[in-house]
Design a protein around this motif. Structure first.
Motif, short mmCIF file in Angstrom:
data_model
loop_
_atom_site.label_atom_id
_atom_site.label_comp_id
_atom_site.label_asym_id
_atom_site.label_seq_id
_atom_site.Cartn_x
_atom_site.Cartn_y
_atom_site.Cartn_z
N ALA A 1 0.70 -1.18 -0.04
CA ALA A 1 0.01 -0.28 -0.04
C ALA A 1 0.83 1.12 -0.03
O ALA A 1 0.61 2.15 -0.51
N ALA A 2 2.08 1.22 0.83
CA ALA A 2 3.00 2.45 0.73
C ALA A 2 3.36 2.78 -0.51
O ALA A 2 3.42 3.93 -1.06
N GLU A 3 3.87 1.70 -1.40
CA GLU A 3 4.19 1.82 -2.67
C GLU A 3 3.30 2.17 -3.69
O GLU A 3 3.44 3.14 -4.53
N ALA B 1 -2.24 6.51 4.01
CA ALA B 1 -1.44 5.70 4.92
C ALA B 1 -2.01 4.23 4.81
O ALA B 1 -3.22 3.93 4.51
N PRO B 2 -1.16 3.23 4.67
CA PRO B 2 -1.48 1.80 4.71
C PRO B 2 -2.22 1.36 5.96
O PRO B 2 -2.25 2.16 7.25
N GLN B 3 -3.32 0.79 5.76
CA GLN B 3 -4.25 0.25 6.93
C GLN B 3 -3.49 -0.78 7.76
O GLN B 3 -2.56 -1.57 7.32
N ALA C 1 12.70 0.69 -2.47
CA ALA C 1 12.88 -0.23 -1.74
C ALA C 1 12.45 -0.32 -0.16
O ALA C 1 11.68 -1.24 0.42
N LYS C 2 12.45 0.72 0.41
CA LYS C 2 11.96 0.90 1.83
C LYS C 2 10.57 1.01 2.03
O LYS C 2 9.86 0.27 2.74
N GLN D 1 7.38 -2.30 3.62
CA GLN D 1 6.42 -1.89 4.53
C GLN D 1 5.00 -2.93 4.28
O GLN D 1 4.24 -2.34 4.01
N ARG D 2 5.54 -4.01 4.41
CA ARG D 2 4.36 -5.10 4.02
C ARG D 2 3.36 -5.38 5.41
O ARG D 2 3.75 -5.07 6.46
N GLN D 3 2.16 -5.55 4.65
CA GLN D 3 0.93 -5.93 5.75
C GLN D 3 0.29 -7.08 5.55
O GLN D 3 -0.07 -7.79 6.48
#
Length: 262
Positions: free
Chosen positions: A44-46, A76-78, A123-124, A128-130
């Motif tokens: 989601a961040a990407e 923002a990612p959930q 890459a950062k 940021q995986r959910q």
């Protein structure tokens, strides 16, 4: 009309991650107010960054290969605990199985940049995986199925994409399409993709487009191709995407609806 599109190797160039070649079609779709739903294994961040760049913030996006959705207007990612559970399940595998798989969580920012070719800042965002863990199986081939079977006992499924083997607790791009289509009162849907994890999405849409990708083996012929419901491009990546969408726009006579100045 509504468009669902994969990113890497489809809307984005396989090597440069640029969408520049698709700009003529993207500009027409924006002018026509056609929603373009980004559907990718990206986080989601990407996707939030790319969606803003493409000026489709008002459209929901399908993230992490269908394991989650980034709602329209959300930056923002959930919150999700799936990723922690997934990494815990990996850690509990027998060492001969665990050592054969390396994912984003093992590589860290620098490793992800190396394996994907992404700049460090991107890459950062990718780490940021959910919901899911992309990675590579580098162990013995005869142990791969045992690895997948062991994960399945924890409810974890694996899907082959254009680059990585992605692990998650389920959810597909196609499964997320239904709810999004309902939000838009089920218009004519077009889906574009290049990899095995796009097949269900291509088959769910009213019209699917397989984008050529010379970096991987082509998808086998799909059943709906003989019915004309799935097409293939000769051009690769965003060039093929652009050509296909311009042709679809013309065939559906949508250009007549583009507002003109004066």
């Amino acid at each position: 009309m509504i468009v669902f599109t994969d990113l890497d190797g489809t809307l984005l160039d396989h090597d440069s991650y640029s969408h520049a070649a698709a700009l003529p079609a993207l500009n027409k779709l924006r002018a026509l107010q056609v929603p373009v739903v980004l559907a990718s294994s990206k986080t989601a961040a990407e996707i939030a960054v790319l969606r803003h760049e493409l000026d489709f913030d008002h459209v929901p996006a399908i993230v992490e290969n269908g394991a989650g959705v980034l709602p329209a207007g959300t930056e923002a990612p959930q919150q999700s605990t799936d990723y922690t559970k997934l990494r815990t399940a990996l850690a509990r595998l027998p060492i001969d199985l665990r050592s054969g798989y390396q994912g984003f969580g093992d590589w860290g920012d620098e490793g992800v940049a190396h394996h994907t070719g992404l700049p460090m800042e991107q890459a950062k965002l990718a780490t940021q995986r959910q919901f899911s863990e992309p990675g590579l199986w580098t162990g013995p081939e005869h142990l791969k199925q045992e690895f997948l079977d062991a994960l399945a006992q924890s409810g974890i499924a694996a899907r082959e994409g254009g680059r990585f083997l992605t692990l998650s607790f389920g959810g597909t791009k196609a499964a997320q399409m239904g709810a999004i289509l309902a939000q838009y009162e089920t218009p004519f849907s077009v889906a574009l993709g290049d990899a095995p994890n796009d097949v269900e999405m291509l088959e769910t849409a009213d019209l699917g487009v397989v984008i050529a990708n010379p970096h991987r083996a082509p998808l086998p012929q799909l059943a709906q191709e003989t019915q004309g419901k799935i097409l293939r491009t000769e051009l690769a990546g965003p060039s093929g995407w652009n050509q296909a969408m311009l042709e679809i726009i013309a065939q559906r006579h949508l250009e007549e609806r583009i507002p003109t100045n004066g």
